[in-house]
Write a protein that holds these residues in place. Sequence first.
Motif, PDB file in Angstrom:
ATOM      1  N   MET A 163       0.808  -1.221   0.000  1.00 34.92           N
ATOM      2  CA  MET A 163       0.000   0.000   0.000  1.00 34.92           C
ATOM      3  C   MET A 163       0.844   1.274   0.000  1.00 34.92           C
ATOM      4  SD  MET A 163      -3.142   0.816   2.631  1.00 34.92           S
ATOM      5  CE  MET A 163      -4.317   2.136   2.291  1.00 34.92           C
ATOM      6  N   VAL A 223      -6.981   0.634   6.223  1.00 33.72           N
ATOM      7  CA  VAL A 223      -7.819   1.089   5.111  1.00 33.72           C
ATOM      8  C   VAL A 223      -8.902   2.048   5.589  1.00 33.72           C
ATOM      9  CG1 VAL A 223      -9.402   0.351   3.295  1.00 33.72           C
ATOM     10  CG2 VAL A 223      -7.397  -1.026   3.825  1.00 33.72           C
ATOM     11  N   TRP A 237      -8.156  -0.822  -1.820  1.00 35.03           N
ATOM     12  CA  TRP A 237      -7.425  -1.511  -0.763  1.00 35.03           C
ATOM     13  C   TRP A 237      -8.347  -2.266   0.185  1.00 35.03           C
ATOM     14  CZ3 TRP A 237      -2.771  -2.709  -1.597  1.00 35.03           C
ATOM     15  CH2 TRP A 237      -1.983  -1.905  -2.420  1.00 35.03           C
ATOM     16  N   ASP A 240      -8.592  -5.432  -1.587  1.00 31.32           N
ATOM     17  CA  ASP A 240      -7.309  -6.146  -1.569  1.00 31.32           C
ATOM     18  C   ASP A 240      -7.007  -6.736  -0.193  1.00 31.32           C
ATOM     19  OD1 ASP A 240      -4.137  -5.957  -1.069  1.00 31.32           O
ATOM     20  OD2 ASP A 240      -4.506  -6.373  -3.190  1.00 31.32           O
TER      21      ASP A 240
END
Length: 271
Positions: A163, A223, A237, A240
């Motif tokens: 990230m 997140v 994200w 993910d």
Amino acid sequence: MDEKAARTIQAIIVDGTFTLAGLAAAALGIWYVWEGNAGLAATGLGGGLVLLFAATIHRFESLKGLGMEAKTKELKFQVDKAEHALAQLRDLAEFTGTNLLRMVSAGGRHGSATSMDNSYKVSRDVKKLFADASSKPQTVRTALEFWARYAAIDMFSTKLRDMQSTFESRIRQMGEDAAKLQGDDCADLVRRSQALREFQLGAQKGLGSWELHEFPSRLRRIVEEAPDLLSVQREQWRADFAPAITQLQYLADNLDYRDHEYWGEISRKRG
């Protein structure tokens, strides 16, 4: 007269009767031997021996009982020794297994490199070792939690590293936008970009001291709580991280991998 005394007198009378009868029968058998009557001699001697044995059988039983008691005590002693040896073996297995997991799980962090795959294999071997030693469930869990925490650290660090590009891109964009502004608007955007940078840098603070069950929620917070991410970035994200959060939760609950292929991918990214 009490019952014990009565039984003693009864035993004496019975024993005496059998003894006298046995001696008489044996004497009669000997007499017939002298007379040359083999059949009656054998009968007399045989009957006499049987009666004499009957008179003393309780003594044989007593001796037998003493012998059995001695053998029982010896057997119990041997069993106690075996149980003690098993307890020592269990302690050795637990000590060896726990420290082996500590060394292997910490590999790659203190000057040596150990793959996640190898750490997992060792954790399964240690689990079997503990099972064979009949270790207590809590002892097994304590040892495996050490391995599982390092696996969770690897997962968390890898996903956060994935990230980083998003953080850097967003901070850079905010800096460029701030350069186009003046006054309070510029200062506000600079402050917000600094807050995002601080969040990025502090995301792993205290990582080594987190409890195993904390990792799923902490990864989710990256997140959900990261400030000033664009909606599209947050959704990207969130999707993910969802499988990773599921894997971490399963790891915390079961001290095992749920999806070996997913963890294998994490291992390859970790390098």
